[in-house]
Design an enzyme around this catalytic site. Structure first.
Site, PDB file in Angstrom:
ATOM      1  N   SER A  47       0.977  -1.043   0.015  1.00 36.06           N
ATOM      2  CA  SER A  47       0.072   0.068  -0.046  1.00 36.06           C
ATOM      3  C   SER A  47       0.822   1.269  -0.170  1.00 36.06           C
ATOM      4  CB  SER A  47      -0.787   0.002   1.149  1.00 36.06           C
ATOM      5  OG  SER A  47      -0.290   0.169   2.437  1.00 36.06           O
ATOM      6  N   HIS A  48       2.153   0.998   0.207  1.00 40.95           N
ATOM      7  CA  HIS A  48       3.008   2.331   0.203  1.00 40.95           C
ATOM      8  C   HIS A  48       4.400   1.929  -0.682  1.00 40.95           C
ATOM      9  CE1 HIS A  48       0.018   3.604   3.002  1.00 40.95           C
ATOM     10  NE2 HIS A  48       0.511   4.669   2.769  1.00 40.95           N
ATOM     11  N   HIS A 121       3.252  14.375   2.475  1.00 41.37           N
ATOM     12  CA  HIS A 121       3.279  13.066   3.238  1.00 41.37           C
ATOM     13  C   HIS A 121       2.596  12.182   2.396  1.00 41.37           C
ATOM     14  CE1 HIS A 121       4.367  10.502   6.078  1.00 41.37           C
ATOM     15  NE2 HIS A 121       4.792  11.435   6.892  1.00 41.37           N
ATOM     16  N   ALA A 181      -2.473   3.028  10.428  1.00 43.81           N
ATOM     17  CA  ALA A 181      -3.106   3.912  10.378  1.00 43.81           C
ATOM     18  C   ALA A 181      -4.196   3.979  11.435  1.00 43.81           C
ATOM     19  CB  ALA A 181      -4.181   3.881   9.091  1.00 43.81           C
ATOM     20  N   ARG A 187      -5.915   4.139   3.613  1.00 40.78           N
ATOM     21  CA  ARG A 187      -6.810   4.318   2.455  1.00 40.78           C
ATOM     22  C   ARG A 187      -6.212   3.777   1.343  1.00 40.78           C
ATOM     23  NH1 ARG A 187     -10.907   7.836   1.644  1.00 40.78           N
ATOM     24  NH2 ARG A 187     -11.068   8.849  -0.343  1.00 40.78           N
ATOM     25  N   GLY A 188      -4.825   3.351   1.382  1.00 36.83           N
ATOM     26  CA  GLY A 188      -4.295   2.820   0.341  1.00 36.83           C
ATOM     27  C   GLY A 188      -4.967   1.392   0.099  1.00 36.83           C
ATOM     28  N   GLU A 189      -5.042   0.570   1.430  1.00 41.56           N
ATOM     29  CA  GLU A 189      -5.808  -0.710   1.144  1.00 41.56           C
ATOM     30  C   GLU A 189      -7.115  -0.810   0.481  1.00 41.56           C
ATOM     31  OE1 GLU A 189      -4.419  -3.695   1.948  1.00 41.56           O
ATOM     32  OE2 GLU A 189      -2.677  -2.569   3.019  1.00 41.56           O
ATOM     33  N   ARG A 305       2.471 -13.316  17.303  1.00 40.66           N
ATOM     34  CA  ARG A 305       3.659 -12.927  16.403  1.00 40.66           C
ATOM     35  C   ARG A 305       3.865 -11.329  16.738  1.00 40.66           C
ATOM     36  NH1 ARG A 305       3.207  -9.230  12.022  1.00 40.66           N
ATOM     37  NH2 ARG A 305       1.479  -9.484  10.493  1.00 40.66           N
ATOM     38  N   PRO A 307       4.486  -7.595  15.774  1.00 39.40           N
ATOM     39  CA  PRO A 307       4.277  -6.760  14.552  1.00 39.40           C
ATOM     40  C   PRO A 307       5.581  -6.461  13.891  1.00 39.40           C
ATOM     41  CG  PRO A 307       4.002  -5.297  16.632  1.00 39.40           C
ATOM     42  CD  PRO A 307       4.175  -6.788  17.122  1.00 39.40           C
ATOM     43  N   SER A 308       5.602  -6.396  12.498  1.00 39.26           N
ATOM     44  CA  SER A 308       6.543  -6.108  11.860  1.00 39.26           C
ATOM     45  C   SER A 308       7.061  -7.471  11.185  1.00 39.26           C
ATOM     46  CB  SER A 308       7.683  -5.235  12.025  1.00 39.26           C
ATOM     47  OG  SER A 308       6.984  -3.948  12.047  1.00 39.26           O
ATOM     48  N   ARG A 311       6.720  -8.299   7.788  1.00 37.47           N
ATOM     49  CA  ARG A 311       7.559  -7.499   6.939  1.00 37.47           C
ATOM     50  C   ARG A 311       9.095  -7.805   6.902  1.00 37.47           C
ATOM     51  NH1 ARG A 311       9.414  -2.664   7.895  1.00 37.47           N
ATOM     52  NH2 ARG A 311       8.790  -2.300   9.908  1.00 37.47           N
TER      53      ARG A 311
HETATM   54  P1  NDP Z   1      -2.253  -2.701   9.007  1.00 32.60           P
HETATM   55  O1  NDP Z   1      -3.535  -2.806   9.702  1.00 32.60           O
HETATM   56  O2  NDP Z   1      -1.941  -3.674   8.044  1.00 32.60           O
HETATM   57  O3  NDP Z   1      -1.189  -3.170  10.321  1.00 32.60           O
HETATM   58  C1  NDP Z   1       0.222  -2.465  10.229  1.00 32.60           C
HETATM   59  C2  NDP Z   1       0.995  -3.042  11.488  1.00 32.60           C
HETATM   60  O4  NDP Z   1       0.083  -4.135  12.362  1.00 32.60           O
HETATM   61  C3  NDP Z   1       2.295  -3.391  11.100  1.00 32.60           C
HETATM   62  O5  NDP Z   1       3.157  -3.257  12.032  1.00 32.60           O
HETATM   63  C4  NDP Z   1       2.035  -5.155  10.942  1.00 32.60           C
HETATM   64  O6  NDP Z   1       3.218  -5.823  10.818  1.00 32.60           O
HETATM   65  C5  NDP Z   1       1.039  -5.275  12.271  1.00 32.60           C
HETATM   66  N1  NDP Z   1       0.280  -6.485  12.374  1.00 32.60           N
HETATM   67  C6  NDP Z   1      -0.475  -6.835  11.381  1.00 32.60           C
HETATM   68  N2  NDP Z   1      -1.211  -8.228  11.533  1.00 32.60           N
HETATM   69  C7  NDP Z   1      -0.641  -8.325  12.841  1.00 32.60           C
HETATM   70  C8  NDP Z   1      -0.822  -9.510  13.692  1.00 32.60           C
HETATM   71  N3  NDP Z   1      -1.900 -10.480  13.312  1.00 32.60           N
HETATM   72  N4  NDP Z   1       0.029  -9.638  14.718  1.00 32.60           N
HETATM   73  C9  NDP Z   1       0.845  -8.647  15.019  1.00 32.60           C
HETATM   74  N5  NDP Z   1       1.056  -7.724  14.247  1.00 32.60           N
HETATM   75  C10 NDP Z   1       0.237  -7.301  13.406  1.00 32.60           C
HETATM   76  O7  NDP Z   1      -1.532  -1.198   8.793  1.00 32.60           O
HETATM   77  P2  NDP Z   1      -2.566  -0.141   8.107  1.00 32.60           P
HETATM   78  O8  NDP Z   1      -3.091  -0.523   6.884  1.00 32.60           O
HETATM   79  O9  NDP Z   1      -3.161   0.690   9.482  1.00 32.60           O
HETATM   80  O10 NDP Z   1      -1.115   0.851   7.689  1.00 32.60           O
HETATM   81  C11 NDP Z   1      -0.541   0.262   6.424  1.00 32.60           C
HETATM   82  C12 NDP Z   1       0.573   1.508   6.331  1.00 32.60           C
HETATM   83  O11 NDP Z   1      -0.004   2.690   5.985  1.00 32.60           O
HETATM   84  C13 NDP Z   1       1.368   1.977   7.635  1.00 32.60           C
HETATM   85  O12 NDP Z   1       2.636   1.894   7.319  1.00 32.60           O
HETATM   86  C14 NDP Z   1       1.219   3.464   7.571  1.00 32.60           C
HETATM   87  O13 NDP Z   1       2.079   4.307   7.940  1.00 32.60           O
HETATM   88  C15 NDP Z   1       0.770   3.766   6.316  1.00 32.60           C
HETATM   89  N6  NDP Z   1      -0.285   5.114   6.309  1.00 32.60           N
HETATM   90  C16 NDP Z   1       0.433   6.277   6.007  1.00 32.60           C
HETATM   91  C17 NDP Z   1      -0.344   7.469   6.021  1.00 32.60           C
HETATM   92  C18 NDP Z   1       0.162   8.646   5.561  1.00 32.60           C
HETATM   93  O14 NDP Z   1      -0.617   9.666   5.784  1.00 32.60           O
HETATM   94  N7  NDP Z   1       1.241   8.743   5.263  1.00 32.60           N
HETATM   95  C19 NDP Z   1      -1.860   7.174   6.425  1.00 32.60           C
HETATM   96  C20 NDP Z   1      -2.303   5.975   6.896  1.00 32.60           C
HETATM   97  C21 NDP Z   1      -1.439   4.663   6.861  1.00 32.60           C
HETATM   98  P3  NDP Z   1       3.468  -6.582   9.597  1.00 32.60           P
HETATM   99  O15 NDP Z   1       3.763  -5.410   8.755  1.00 32.60           O
HETATM  100  O16 NDP Z   1       4.522  -7.522   9.832  1.00 32.60           O
HETATM  101  O17 NDP Z   1       2.345  -7.194   9.025  1.00 32.60           O
HETATM  102  O1  PYC Z   2      -2.813   4.896   2.865  1.00 30.95           O
HETATM  103  O2  PYC Z   2      -4.430   6.251   4.218  1.00 30.95           O
HETATM  104  C1  PYC Z   2      -3.323   6.107   3.391  1.00 30.95           C
HETATM  105  C2  PYC Z   2      -2.541   7.390   3.231  1.00 30.95           C
HETATM  106  C3  PYC Z   2      -2.979   8.687   3.100  1.00 30.95           C
HETATM  107  C4  PYC Z   2      -1.769   9.203   2.804  1.00 30.95           C
HETATM  108  C5  PYC Z   2      -0.748   8.538   2.616  1.00 30.95           C
HETATM  109  N1  PYC Z   2      -1.331   7.265   2.939  1.00 30.95           N
END
Ligand code: NDP
Ligand code: PYC
Length: 343
Positions: A47-48, A121, A181, A187-189, A305, A307-308, A311
């Site tokens: 998603s990023h 950002h 998030a 939102r990317g998801e 497990r 987090p990360s 990844r």
């Molecule tokens: P997720 O809901 O996928 O959760 C991500 C975090 O939770 C990761 O650290 C992940 O580790 C961990 N995780 C997921 N499943 C488990 C589990 N079963 N047990 C333990 N840990 C778990 O992420 P989001 O969709 O909410 O966000 C994704 C990305 O989007 C982030 O990197 C965030 O920074 C980015 N983002 C950026 C924005 C911006 O404005 N710049 C806005 C919103 C989001 P793992 O990766 O190992 O699965």
């Molecule tokens: O995935 O929600 C998101 C997002 C918003 C801005 C950058 N990433």
């Protein structure tokens, strides 16, 4: 898989950097943005990853980011706060500029903050906290976004998807890092599910009339929901306060008002806190790093497990085999290099 081509990190970074340079980004911007986009692909954080390049190019073409920005480190004001003016460029080069001063101050004072103002950002926050754990520090990063999330109990977009990330150093091993998030999902998801023709899980979003929806198109036109109901809503609000209002930068609502669309990357600020666990622990009994390891062991001991972990496994796989891109993704890179973003 016959459809897959493998790239080294350097090869993919160079390919992304070439696209960004052709679109007019200077070397500081193109290099730092290419590194975070490639890191997303390397770590299986799609998603990023390269999917974000189009949004970057659209934002450049719309004149909503300064492609020639050279971030500026503000003079030391004697506090624990390091300030970087991104000069309306992207956040990654601003963070790279502020990191050494942030780490130095946290090691000296125990606690320090990096305030980035006026940055566009679009990226994940784990690169920031991992950079701190790489220096033996704990880190907490957060930023607003643009209003796409309804507060718990509300039905219209107001808060951003407001990510928050935390990292704890673990010596030579992979750090403990979470990054997510404060909406149910990034939102990317939702955009990736729309492109794949998939429905959303229940409870992710409401449509423009505030009614629950599992249609990604309607969700993108309506509002996403915070994770954990009132709890995610409150954390999202805290991020608006600390990483928007407190640092004199835009809230998610103000960022969207200024931009006028959710199809471009928003401009606002970012806040990164760095902690020295050794200084915080002072003379108290027990080494904080050893105690943290016993906590992690206890979590893993239950079959959970960290987090990360997923990844880091993807990263190890990419290191061993290369970063895997399917032919449609390579075609996307070719098209973006040739023609830039579709407008
Ligand atoms: P997720 O809901 O996928 O959760 C991500 C975090 O939770 C990761 O650290 C992940 O580790 C961990 N995780 C997921 N499943 C488990 C589990 N079963 N047990 C333990 N840990 C778990 O992420 P989001 O969709 O909410 O966000 C994704 C990305 O989007 C982030 O990197 C965030 O920074 C980015 N983002 C950026 C924005 C911006 O404005 N710049 C806005 C919103 C989001 P793992 O990766 O190992 O699965
Ligand atoms: O995935 O929600 C998101 C997002 C918003 C801005 C950058 N990433």
């Amino acid at each position: 898989m016959g459809d897959t081509t493998f790239f080294t990190v350097d090869e993919l970074t160079a390919r992304v950097e070439a696209i960004l340079a052709k679109a007019g980004l200077n070397a500081v911007q193109a290099g730092a943005v290419a590194r975070v986009v490639t890191a997303g692909e390397r770590d299986g954080a799609k998603s990023h990853g390269i999917y974000r390049i189009e949004g970057v190019l659209r934002t450049v073409a719309a004149g909503k980011v300064n492609p020639n920005a050279v971030p500026e480190l503000m003079a030391d004001d004697g506090t624990a706060i390091v300030r970087v003016d991104a000069q309306q460029g992207f956040s990654p080069p601003a963070f790279a500029l502020g990191l050494p001063a942030l780490a130095e101050r946290a090691r000296r004072l125990g606690l320090a903050a990096l305030v980035i103002n006026d940055c566009t950002h679009f990226s994940a926050l784990w690169p920031e906290v991992e950079a701190l754990t790489g220096q033996g520090l704990a880190g907490l990063a957060m930023c607003p976004s643009y209003s796409t999330v309804a507060p718990a109990g509300g039905n219209r977009a107001l808060l951003g998807t407001n990510p928050i990330a935390f990292g704890w150093p673990r010596g030579a091993g992979d750090p403990y890092v979470f990054d997510f998030a404060t909406s149910v999902a990034a939102r990317g998801e939702i955009e990736l599910k729309r492109r794949a023709g998939e429905r959303l899980p229940e409870g992710w979003a409401v449509d423009v009339d505030g009614q629950p929806t599992i249609d990604p198109e309607k969700a993108l036109g309506g509002a996403m929901l915070p994770f954990g109901g009132h709890k995610g809503s409150a954390i999202g609000t805290m991020i608006e306060l600390l990483a928007g209002i407190m640092i004199g930068d835009l809230t998610s609502r103000e960022a969207l008002d200024k931009l006028g669309t959710t199809t471009l990357a928003p401009m606002h600020g970012e806040l990164i806190l760095a902690f020295s666990p050794k200084i915080f622990a002072g003379n108290r009994a027990g080494d904080p790093f050893a105690r943290a390891e016993s906590l992690f062991d206890a979590i893993l001991g239950q079959g959970a497990r960290l987090p990360s972990q997923r990844r880091f496994m993807a990263r190890a796989r990419s290191k061993a085999e290369g970063i895997a891109l399917v032919s449609a993704e390579i075609a996307l890179l070719d098209r973006l290099l040739e023609n830039g973003a579709a407008t």
